[in-house]
Design an enzyme around this catalytic site. Structure first.
Site, short mmCIF file in Angstrom:
data_model
loop_
_atom_site.label_atom_id
_atom_site.label_comp_id
_atom_site.label_asym_id
_atom_site.label_seq_id
_atom_site.Cartn_x
_atom_site.Cartn_y
_atom_site.Cartn_z
N GLY A 161 0.87 -1.17 0.00
CA GLY A 161 0.00 0.00 0.00
C GLY A 161 0.91 1.22 0.00
CG LEU A 162 -0.50 5.31 -0.18
CD1 LEU A 162 -1.36 6.42 0.39
CD2 LEU A 162 0.31 5.84 -1.37
N GLY A 167 4.15 0.58 2.22
CA GLY A 167 5.05 -0.45 1.70
C GLY A 167 5.59 -0.11 0.32
CG HIS A 171 -14.53 8.85 9.62
ND1 HIS A 171 -15.50 9.76 9.28
CD2 HIS A 171 -13.39 9.26 9.01
CE1 HIS A 171 -14.96 10.68 8.50
NE2 HIS A 171 -13.69 10.39 8.32
CB SER A 187 -14.12 12.29 2.37
OG SER A 187 -13.13 13.18 2.78
NE ARG A 191 -11.23 11.58 10.52
CZ ARG A 191 -10.49 11.00 9.60
NH1 ARG A 191 -9.90 9.84 9.86
NH2 ARG A 191 -10.34 11.55 8.42
NE ARG A 231 -5.86 8.02 10.64
CZ ARG A 231 -6.52 8.57 9.61
NH1 ARG A 231 -6.14 9.73 9.11
NH2 ARG A 231 -7.57 7.96 9.09
CG LEU A 272 -3.64 9.28 2.89
CD1 LEU A 272 -4.27 10.07 1.75
CD2 LEU A 272 -3.57 7.80 2.52
#
Ligand code: FAD
Length: 644
Positions: A42-43, A45, A266, A284, A337, A442, A448
């Site tokens: 993914g991002l 790795g 969320h 989102s 959140r 978070r 990301l």
């Protein structure tokens, strides 16, 4: 065993620079003598694998999908934070650091978070250089929007598809290295164990998901970038395949698991519609830039609405409660959140929820559509609105979206030090798989940032230090630990395949999800958690007696794959409950009913709980041992979080 976080000495702003200078280097000619295993592309790795290969190391990378391009990261919608201050609205590295520490309810390491804020600016440059099409303003400069827990606009985005565009960038970089022969990519391959030889991680055991072949792979170091474990709740916004197996099997080999009870709920997801559902859909957080959250002011109005006696547009403005704007005037709809989720639950608990279940509130765009025009709103959020329409058959341009909190992200994960090393030498964890930077909650658009910081900018430095220390002596699979670990994996698969009861593993998964959501979800209490402990143990016992796993190993076998993942989730669920029980305070996403302020906000207990809980596995059905890493705050003052 004491936990050494290896936080460098010196002033906060200089720690990373000094540390990088002090880390050992591997000479360029020697880099090709090292093999590095990267599990997960993914991002986190993909960025790590591409960067390490670009540096000259030989990389072997693994993912269970048929392409790295299908990693869960592709689902990320809203954006990625960076302290560029393009808006000139007062942002800085220090402010991003401060917002993140505060947003995490003072349960993250200062040094890690500062480094994250520091390298955030490089990430954007890196991605732009790769061609990631971030949204731009009319003049051509990169655009920004706001996310929760911040009063500046620092979120870079590509419509509602930021993860997809970032992943295409990282995937291109990875592909270049595959083409160059520096990365050997194994797709449709699942890591089932880590091989620890003489105290060091030296390889992994994998199963080829097409043929069932169990294989051994050796490397000088093993990096786990295997994502988060939200699917322990069964229903979450994560991709169906996301699972905890790699991290959990590493845990069972000795890697500590940190803060497992810190999960993120969320606030803006499409509400659950029934038992048939297999996953949930996120709307989102970026939508809270322009959407206003509200519920009917009274229970009577909400009841009439639910019974269909009145329509939404018959509710007068003065009968609408914009509860986030009312309670948190400074941050309004952009509170973090955890705060937004708890408030939505509170409204539903009072009986003021909407939709047929009453488990929803509204996210309303009427005001912004009349102010900005439908076209502008469509340009910003078009794909999200389409998605909502396709799933609910309701047009969000014409009526408010119905939203409700859902499980989305896990702040807990493998314990790592400042170098992203677990407590097992040579075993590293990156991205959502580690616990490192987000504390108890978070902030949006920072996963990301963290995944790419870890992969592009942290591990390329810190791994070199370890590799230089152990030296380039060739590694292979001849150490007996490989054969022993492989045997364990084969025995475990045989044990799963021998399950010929009458209940599917999906049923067990759903039951586990209900237990965790009910007792270790948005609100937790001692009584509920003790009950959950018993329920999970009973579920585990039942699983190993009555589950059914179909087919053979030597074929594509989704039933077997799922069984292994669910068995791990059940064990993880038990640890989450223990962690939640032992943390007798509320903080961020961990809300203990016994510990709240008079206004119903999370009440921390810094004197007793300002630590990272790192759990050590001691054997099947044995209690895990809790190790505490004290969190030391030298730069921020611990205060009651306020977004009023
Ligand atoms: C709907 C949604 C929207 C989001 N939007 C945002 C956003 O706007 N901004 C933001 O910052 N964050 C967002 N997030 C969070 C963010 O997307 C994730 O935290 C992040 O992408 C995780 O990246 P990763 O590389 O750590 O893991 P993943 O992308 O989950 O990748 C995991 C990789 O590990 C591999 N893997 C796992 N287990 C094994 C195994 N046993 N063997 C082999 N391979 C394995 C997988 O194949 C995959 O390649 C969002 C999350 C969701 C669910």
């Amino acid at each position: 065993m004491s936990l050494d976080s290896k936080i460098p000495q010196g002033p906060l702003a200089e720690k990373w620079s000094k540390h990088k200078f002090n880390l050992k280097l591997v000479n360029p000619a020697n880099k090709r003598k090292y093999n590095v295993i990267v599990v997960g592309t993914g991002l986190a790795g993909a960025s790590a694998a591409a960067s390490l290969a670009e540096l000259g190391y030989n990389v072997t990378a693994f993912c269970f999908q048929d392409s790295p391009r299908r990693a869960h990261s592709i689902a990320a919608q809203g954006g990625i934070n960076a302290a560029k201050n393009y808006r000139n609205d007062g942002d800085s590295v220090y402010r991003l650091f401060y917002d993140t520490i505060k947003g995490g309810d003072y349960r993250a390491r200062e040094a890690n978070v500062y480094r994250l804020a520091e390298v955030s600016v490089n990430i954007i440059d890196q991605c732009v250089a790769q061609g990631v099409p971030f949204a731009r303003e009319y003049g051509g400069l990169l655009d920004n929007r706001s996310f929760g827990g911040a009063q500046v606009s620092r979120t870079f985005y590509a419509r509602g598809q930021t993860g997809q565009q970032l992943l295409l960038g990282a995937f291109s970089a990875l592909n270049r290295q595959i083409h160059e022969g520096k990365v050997k990519m194994y797709t449709r391959t699942e890591m089932l164990d880590v091989v620890v030889a003489d105290g060091q991680a030296k390889g992994i055991i994998t199963r080829n998901l097409k043929t069932g072949a169990i294989e051994t792979h050796a490397g000088h170091a093993v990096l786990l970038a295997t994502g988060g474990y939200s699917n322990v709740f069964f229903l979450s916004t994560n991709a169906i395949g996301s699972n905890v197996t790699a991290a959990w099997r590493a845990h069972k080999r000795g890697a500590f698991f940190a803060n497992p009870c810190y999960t993120q709920i969320h606030p803006t997801c499409i509400p659950v519609s029934g038992e048939h559902q297999s996953k949930l859909t996120l709307m989102s957080e970026s939508l809270r830039n322009d959407g206003r959250v509200w519920a009917p002011k009274t229970v009577e109005i909400a009841q009439k609405l639910r019974k269909g006696e009145i329509k939404i547009d018959q509710i007068k403005e003065e009968d609408r409660d914009y509860f986030l704007e009312r309670k948190y005037p400074s941050f309004g709809n952009l509170v973090p959140r955890d705060v937004a989720s708890r408030n939505a639950k509170e409204v539903a608990d009072e009986g003021r929820g909407v939709g047929s279940s009453g488990l929803a509130v509204y996210l309303d765009f009427a005001e912004s559509i009349s102010r900005l025009g439908e076209d502008t709103v469509r340009a910003k959020y078009g794909n999200l609105f389409d998605m909502y329409y396709q799933i609910t058959d309701e047009n969000p341009y014409k009526q408010p979206m119905r939203i409700y909190p859902a499980v989305h992200y896990t702040m807990g994960g493998l314990w790592v030090d400042y170098n992203l090393s677990t407590n097992i030498q040579g075993l590293y964890a990156l991205g959502e798989a580690n616990f490192s930077d987000h504390g108890a909650n978070r902030l949006g658009a920072s996963a990301l940032m963290q995944g790419l910081a870890d992969g592009y900018f942290v591990i390329p430095y810190t791994l070199g230090d370890y590799l230089a220390t152990i030296g380039p002596k060739p590694v292979d699979t001849s150490h007996p630990a490989f054969a022993e670990t492989k045997k364990d994996v084969e025995a475990y698969i045989a044990k799963l395949l021998a399950l010929k009861g009458n209940k599917t593993v999906v049923e067990y998964h759903r039951e586990l999800g209900h237990i965790i959501w009910e007792y270790c979800g948005m609100a937790r209490s001692e009584e509920g958690l003790i009950k959950a402990r018993g329920l999970i143990q009973a579920l585990k016992d039942d699983f190993w007696k009555n589950a059914i796993v179909m087919g053979e190993n030597e074929e594509i076998n989704a039933s077997l794959e799922r069984a292994g993942r669910v068995a791990d989730f059940i064990e993880l669920g038990a640890l989450m409950v223990e962690d939640a029980l032992s943390r007798r305070e509320s903080c961020g996403g961990h809300f203990r009913l016994e510990s709240q302020t008079e206004e119903g906000e999370a009440l921390r207990d810094d004197d007793n709980f300002a630590y990272v809980a790192a759990w050590e596995y001691t054997g099947d059905n044995q209690p895990e041992v809790l190790h505490k890493e004290d969190l030391v705050y030298e730069n921020v003052k611990l205060t009651q979080r306020s977004y009023k």
